[in-house]
Design an enzyme around this catalytic site. Structure first.
Site, short mmCIF file in Angstrom:
data_model
loop_
_atom_site.label_atom_id
_atom_site.label_comp_id
_atom_site.label_asym_id
_atom_site.label_seq_id
_atom_site.Cartn_x
_atom_site.Cartn_y
_atom_site.Cartn_z
N TYR A 72 -17.99 -10.11 17.79
CA TYR A 72 -16.64 -9.58 18.34
C TYR A 72 -15.43 -10.55 18.22
O TYR A 72 -14.44 -10.00 17.64
CB TYR A 72 -16.76 -9.48 19.66
N ILE A 73 -15.65 -11.61 18.35
CA ILE A 73 -14.53 -12.62 18.22
C ILE A 73 -14.03 -12.56 16.82
O ILE A 73 -12.78 -12.60 16.66
CB ILE A 73 -14.85 -14.10 18.91
N LYS A 76 -11.85 -9.87 15.90
CA LYS A 76 -10.54 -9.94 16.43
C LYS A 76 -9.73 -10.88 15.71
O LYS A 76 -8.49 -10.75 15.64
CB LYS A 76 -10.82 -10.51 17.79
N GLN A 120 -13.26 -14.01 26.83
CA GLN A 120 -14.41 -13.08 25.99
C GLN A 120 -15.51 -13.09 27.05
O GLN A 120 -16.09 -14.07 27.65
CB GLN A 120 -15.03 -13.90 24.93
N ASP A 145 -5.94 -7.83 27.43
CA ASP A 145 -7.29 -7.15 27.83
C ASP A 145 -6.84 -5.99 28.76
O ASP A 145 -7.71 -5.00 28.71
CB ASP A 145 -8.36 -7.85 27.95
N GLY A 293 -17.54 3.54 13.89
CA GLY A 293 -16.58 4.08 13.13
C GLY A 293 -15.47 4.88 13.77
O GLY A 293 -14.70 5.36 13.03
#
Length: 322
Positions: A72-73, A76, A120, A145, A293
């Site tokens: 995930y990081i 980003k 995170q 966030d 997607g």
């Protein structure tokens, strides 16, 4: 149990793909997120042009080394680099104590070069760390966030212009806007009540003038509730839980779920599905998001948008007065 719904509008807009007249219009988060990122690129370029050497700054703070968090990081950081945001990854070891994490957060809060700070989650620590305490230690003006109690409280009270909205609900609203379907006056059903998706999604729809029903694991008549929805947002965390036969004809279905199920036809032995049974829902929905997607790419895009907005607020606040 939970459930989702679908819409009979046949509007085409950017981010969509008409499959055939009897099926739903697919709302592509991948395409819509590209539009958002292109817009943000231009905004960052404009800031750099007005203020020489200025760049929006983002820090991602991680405790531990979870593989899913690393994935995930990295997404980003890639998005930030593409847009022109100065992004840094601060990884702390699993042995880091709560006081040390707080010290890092307070230091970042005071750094004028950083406009957004992400903690995170989950915190992968061998020591006891209070995630709520850590999240709320982030300065609200840098809480891109949107998870601190200050920003959550402002959202719940309808103060949308003075808070950061959590990225997944914000992305869902952008996808709904792309359909051309007005939220105002619609019956909206949200399945799930997490602090990251379900609860803020309820608030966001409410303050955009929908009539909102929240469903969760204790809801007794889920299919009936889902069947009333003009707009259905599902973030329950249960694979293909919502069936197409539950849905009102033409409902807008936004699927926030990411689940892995067994699939022998795949090299990995599994595939990714949402919380909605796509094949059956696609026969009744007016608009539907795919998994993958759909919502996923929008979550990252809206995180970047919050960071750029934070940088813009910083500039306005610190401009010399004439």
């Amino acid at each position: 149990m939970f459930s989702l719904a679908v819409t009979s509008h046949r509007l085409l807009s950017s981010g969509y793909q008409q499959i055939r007249c009897s099926m739903a219009t697919v709302v592509s988060g991948s395409k819509t997120s590209r539009l958002v990122r292109e817009r943000l690129k231009l905004q960052v370029k404009e800031m750099k042009g007005l203020f020489s050497g200025f760049r929006p700054g983002l820090v991602v703070l991680q405790v531990g080394d979870r593989d899913d968090s690393n994935l995930y990081i990295s997404s980003k950081l890639r998005a930030a680099t593409e847009i022109g945001i100065e992004a840094k990854h601060l990884r702390l070891p699993k042995t880091t104590r709560q006081e040390e994490v707080l010290q890092h957060i307070l230091s970042i809060n005071e750094n004028p070069l950083v406009h957004g700070l992400i903690v995170q989650l989950p915190l992968d620590s061998v020591t006891s760390i209070d995630s709520e305490l850590i999240t709320n230690a982030v300065c609200p003006e840098k809480d891109v966030d949107g998870l601190s109690c200050i920003n959550a409280g402002k959202l719940s009270r309808g103060d949308l212009d003075h808070c950061f909205i959590p990225c997944t609900p914000s992305g869902c609203m952008e996808l709904i806007r792309q359909t051309g379907v007005s939220v105002e006056g619609k019956q909206a059903v949200v399945i799930g009540r997490s602090k990251i998706v379900g609860a803020p999604m309820h608030d966001l729809l409410l303050w955009n003038h929908a009539t909102v029903t929240s469903c969760h694991s204790k809801t007794l008549d889920l299919p009936e509730q889902v069947g009333r929805a003009d707009i259905l947002v599902v973030g329950a965390g249960r694979a293909e839980m919502v069936r197409g036969e539950w849905l009102k004809e033409g409902v807008v279905v936004i699927d926030c779920g990411i689940n892995h199920i067994a699939d022998e036809t795949k090299a990995s032995g599994k595939r990714v599905v949402g919380d909605v049974h796509y094949a059956s829902a696609n026969q009744r929905a007016g608009f539907i998001t795919p998994v993958p997607g759909g919502v996923g790419p929008m979550t990252v895009a809206m995180l970047m948008e919050n960071t750029v907005q934070s940088a813009q607020h910083f500039i306005l606040k610190n401009q010399p007065r004439r």
